[in-house]
Design a protein around this motif. Structure first.
Motif, PDB file in Angstrom:
ATOM      1  N   GLN A   1     -26.165 -30.274 -45.316  1.00  0.00           N
ATOM      2  CA  GLN A   1     -26.643 -31.071 -44.186  1.00  0.00           C
ATOM      3  C   GLN A   1     -27.868 -30.402 -43.557  1.00  0.00           C
ATOM      4  OE1 GLN A   1     -25.357 -34.052 -43.109  1.00  0.00           O
ATOM      5  NE2 GLN A   1     -27.028 -34.172 -41.643  1.00  0.00           N
ATOM      6  N   THR A   2     -28.979 -31.137 -43.481  1.00  0.00           N
ATOM      7  CA  THR A   2     -30.189 -30.619 -42.828  1.00  0.00           C
ATOM      8  C   THR A   2     -30.063 -30.787 -41.318  1.00  0.00           C
ATOM      9  OG1 THR A   2     -31.531 -31.209 -44.749  1.00  0.00           O
ATOM     10  CG2 THR A   2     -32.693 -30.808 -42.681  1.00  0.00           C
ATOM     11  N   VAL A   3     -30.388 -29.733 -40.571  1.00  0.00           N
ATOM     12  CA  VAL A   3     -30.276 -29.768 -39.111  1.00  0.00           C
ATOM     13  C   VAL A   3     -31.582 -29.290 -38.491  1.00  0.00           C
ATOM     14  CG1 VAL A   3     -27.776 -29.431 -39.100  1.00  0.00           C
ATOM     15  CG2 VAL A   3     -29.292 -27.437 -39.057  1.00  0.00           C
ATOM     16  N   THR A   4     -31.758 -29.651 -37.225  1.00  0.00           N
ATOM     17  CA  THR A   4     -32.894 -29.161 -36.436  1.00  0.00           C
ATOM     18  C   THR A   4     -32.365 -28.122 -35.463  1.00  0.00           C
ATOM     19  OG1 THR A   4     -33.987 -31.307 -36.593  1.00  0.00           O
ATOM     20  CG2 THR A   4     -34.777 -29.792 -34.895  1.00  0.00           C
ATOM     21  N   THR A   5     -32.905 -26.922 -35.544  1.00  0.00           N
ATOM     22  CA  THR A   5     -32.411 -25.824 -34.713  1.00  0.00           C
ATOM     23  C   THR A   5     -33.293 -25.618 -33.494  1.00  0.00           C
ATOM     24  OG1 THR A   5     -33.648 -24.220 -36.028  1.00  0.00           O
ATOM     25  CG2 THR A   5     -31.369 -24.659 -36.680  1.00  0.00           C
ATOM     26  N   GLY A   6     -32.693 -25.002 -32.472  1.00  0.00           N
ATOM     27  CA  GLY A   6     -33.423 -24.649 -31.261  1.00  0.00           C
ATOM     28  C   GLY A   6     -33.485 -23.145 -31.100  1.00  0.00           C
ATOM     29  N   MET A   7     -33.351 -22.684 -29.878  1.00  0.00           N
ATOM     30  CA  MET A   7     -33.474 -21.261 -29.590  1.00  0.00           C
ATOM     31  C   MET A   7     -32.151 -20.539 -29.812  1.00  0.00           C
ATOM     32  SD  MET A   7     -35.959 -21.273 -26.262  1.00  0.00           S
ATOM     33  CE  MET A   7     -36.425 -19.596 -26.603  1.00  0.00           C
ATOM     34  N   LYS A   8     -32.255 -19.235 -30.053  1.00  0.00           N
ATOM     35  CA  LYS A   8     -31.079 -18.385 -30.214  1.00  0.00           C
ATOM     36  C   LYS A   8     -30.653 -17.840 -28.849  1.00  0.00           C
ATOM     37  CE  LYS A   8     -32.924 -16.783 -34.635  1.00  0.00           C
ATOM     38  NZ  LYS A   8     -33.381 -15.591 -35.394  1.00  0.00           N
ATOM     39  N   ASP A   9     -29.409 -17.384 -28.789  1.00  0.00           N
ATOM     40  CA  ASP A   9     -28.972 -16.742 -27.553  1.00  0.00           C
ATOM     41  C   ASP A   9     -29.512 -15.321 -27.493  1.00  0.00           C
ATOM     42  OD1 ASP A   9     -27.458 -15.365 -29.344  1.00  0.00           O
ATOM     43  OD2 ASP A   9     -25.535 -15.744 -28.390  1.00  0.00           O
ATOM     44  N   SER A  10     -29.316 -14.673 -26.355  1.00  0.00           N
ATOM     45  CA  SER A  10     -29.916 -13.355 -26.136  1.00  0.00           C
ATOM     46  C   SER A  10     -29.355 -12.291 -27.069  1.00  0.00           C
ATOM     47  CB  SER A  10     -29.710 -12.925 -24.677  1.00  0.00           C
ATOM     48  OG  SER A  10     -28.326 -12.910 -24.360  1.00  0.00           O
ATOM     49  N   GLN A  11     -28.124 -12.493 -27.591  1.00  0.00           N
ATOM     50  CA  GLN A  11     -27.541 -11.524 -28.515  1.00  0.00           C
ATOM     51  C   GLN A  11     -27.848 -11.856 -29.973  1.00  0.00           C
ATOM     52  OE1 GLN A  11     -25.511 -12.927 -25.979  1.00  0.00           O
ATOM     53  NE2 GLN A  11     -26.030 -11.160 -24.703  1.00  0.00           N
ATOM     54  N   GLY A  12     -28.472 -13.007 -30.211  1.00  0.00           N
ATOM     55  CA  GLY A  12     -28.786 -13.398 -31.576  1.00  0.00           C
ATOM     56  C   GLY A  12     -27.565 -13.785 -32.384  1.00  0.00           C
ATOM     57  N   GLN A  13     -26.491 -14.264 -31.714  1.00  0.00           N
ATOM     58  CA  GLN A  13     -25.257 -14.617 -32.410  1.00  0.00           C
ATOM     59  C   GLN A  13     -25.065 -16.121 -32.567  1.00  0.00           C
ATOM     60  OE1 GLN A  13     -22.079 -12.668 -30.312  1.00  0.00           O
ATOM     61  NE2 GLN A  13     -22.721 -10.622 -30.944  1.00  0.00           N
ATOM     62  N   ARG A  14     -25.603 -16.917 -31.640  1.00  0.00           N
ATOM     63  CA  ARG A  14     -25.455 -18.368 -31.718  1.00  0.00           C
ATOM     64  C   ARG A  14     -26.824 -19.019 -31.567  1.00  0.00           C
ATOM     65  NH1 ARG A  14     -20.207 -19.870 -31.816  1.00  0.00           N
ATOM     66  NH2 ARG A  14     -20.742 -22.070 -31.522  1.00  0.00           N
ATOM     67  N   ILE A  15     -26.902 -20.273 -32.045  1.00  0.00           N
ATOM     68  CA  ILE A  15     -28.176 -20.987 -32.035  1.00  0.00           C
ATOM     69  C   ILE A  15     -27.926 -22.449 -31.690  1.00  0.00           C
ATOM     70  CG2 ILE A  15     -28.046 -21.498 -34.515  1.00  0.00           C
ATOM     71  CD1 ILE A  15     -31.096 -21.140 -34.608  1.00  0.00           C
ATOM     72  N   TYR A  16     -28.881 -23.046 -30.963  1.00  0.00           N
ATOM     73  CA  TYR A  16     -28.772 -24.463 -30.619  1.00  0.00           C
ATOM     74  C   TYR A  16     -29.026 -25.325 -31.858  1.00  0.00           C
ATOM     75  CZ  TYR A  16     -28.556 -24.000 -25.526  1.00  0.00           C
ATOM     76  OH  TYR A  16     -28.161 -23.732 -24.250  1.00  0.00           O
ATOM     77  N   ILE A  17     -28.214 -26.384 -32.017  1.00  0.00           N
ATOM     78  CA  ILE A  17     -28.422 -27.402 -33.053  1.00  0.00           C
ATOM     79  C   ILE A  17     -28.868 -28.669 -32.329  1.00  0.00           C
ATOM     80  CG2 ILE A  17     -27.406 -28.690 -34.948  1.00  0.00           C
ATOM     81  CD1 ILE A  17     -27.569 -25.681 -35.424  1.00  0.00           C
TER      82      ILE A  17
END
Length: 371
Positions: free
Chosen positions: A327-343
């Motif tokens: 599945q192709t997704v559009t990502t956003g910014m990462k969190d400050s710890q670099g563990q999660r990312i906006y979809i």
């Protein structure tokens, strides 16, 4: 054909039919007994499967850059000639007003007396014409000379005054040209580059030296245009420099007004908070600045390990009706710890997504999730 021959033929046909039927029966039974090939099923643990969560993340901006001197100067020769002396080397510390290089101006010096003599002659001529004009004014009031003679005296005085000013201007220009033969430091600093060598012929306005002030440093970095909305002058952030054990706290001083064509990055400039510079900091040192900020808007998020880059696109592996799907997704910014990312697009909260990266996955593979 007699009876005996017909009997033999009949028996042969019976044997052939028996052999053919036996062969068919043996092959049919063998086919039934052959094992059915199993369909490949990929098994994942429940901990390896996740779903997008609706939450607000804290963002982090990372900016790589270089430490530069904010006060620099390129020193040029103001006169043409042979570079007679170059008194400094690269990396050498200099003081304000110190003579760094000298151009050979012996041909100019030979004309100094000529300029001075011309100026002295113009001064004497003017003084003489001024005295004569004053005398002519007295004579004119007494009626001894005509108005025409007085006007001629006035014109002679004006001509001598113009010649005096021209001589003064030429003398000043000559003196400045001689003075410009010496290249001096406009501020205290360090010689960054020597662009010519002693003995070379140089032209007017040719670059000779580059000077910088190591006491006034700033960190120049590039930031993505989308992330620049979270930055403003005055923010403080740590910068980790190469070869320096501890991060140095810098303050965002200003941001560039625009970016280069074809680039999404904007220049930002950070200055040191300390009154005195740490001794290990020097121009040219590379570093990484980080700034964490809170995001108030909620959105779908995934673990950063669930997102992969393929062919310039972000993809995730989704399990739909027991089958793997890319599945192709559009990502956003990462969190400050670099563990999660906006979809931002391409995923629903109900989609089951592989939380980790696996090698050799193929679309259409049957999947079983062990709870």
């Amino acid at each position: 054909m007699n009876f005996k021959s017909r009997t033999h033929l009949f028996l042969a046909l019976i044997v052939l039919l028996s052999l053919g039927g036996g062969t068919w029966y043996w092959q049919h039974q063998r086919a039934k007994a052959a094992p059915v090939k199993d369909v490949l099923v990929k098994v994942f643990q429940a901990s390896e499967v996740t779903q997008a969560q609706l939450q607000a993340l804290s963002g982090r901006i990372e900016m790589s850059g270089v430490l530069i001197a904010s006060e620099t100067a390129t020193l040029r020769s103001k006169t043409a000639g042979t570079l007679l002396r170059l008194n400094v080397a690269e990396g050498q510390t200099v003081q304000k007003g110190q003579i760094l290089a000298e151009v050979d101006v012996r041909d100019l010096s030979s004309r100094t007396e000529e300029r001075e003599a011309a100026l002295s002659s113009a001064q004497r001529a003017y003084q003489l014409s001024l005295s004569q004009h004053k005398a002519n004014q007295d004579l004119s009031r007494q009626g001894f000379i005509s108005e025409t003679a007085l006007a001629s005296s006035q014109a002679n005085l004006a001509a001598n005054l113009a010649q005096l000013k021209a001589a003064e201007s030429a003398a000043m220009a000559h003196s400045k040209q001689v003075a410009d033969a010496a290249i001096t430091a406009p501020f205290a600093g360090v010689v960054a580059r020597r662009l010519v060598n002693a003995g070379e012929k140089i032209s007017q306005e040719q670059e000779v030296l580059q000077l910088l002030n190591p006491a006034r440093l700033e960190f120049k970095a590039m930031v993505d245009a989308a992330a620049s909305q979270f930055l403003k002058p005055g923010l403080k952030m740590p910068v980790q420099f190469e070869g320096v054990s501890q991060a140095v706290m810098l303050r965002l001083d200003r941001m560039g007004p625009g970016n280069d064509a074809g680039s999404r990055a904007l220049p930002v400039y950070l200055t040191l908070e300390q009154a005195s510079l740490p001794p290990m900091l020097r121009p040219g040192l590379m570093g990484m600045a980080q700034y964490a900020y809170a995001l108030s808007k909620e959105g779908l998020t995934l673990p950063i390990t669930a997102v992969q880059e393929e062919g310039g696109k972000s993809i995730v592996w989704v399990i739909q009706e027991g089958v793997l799907k890319r599945q192709t997704v559009t990502t956003g910014m990462k969190d400050s710890q670099g563990q999660r990312i906006y979809i931002l697009d391409g995923l629903k909260t109900t989609d089951a997504v592989l939380a980790l990266r696996f090698e050799g996955l193929k679309e259409g593979t049957k999947v079983e999730v062990k709870r």
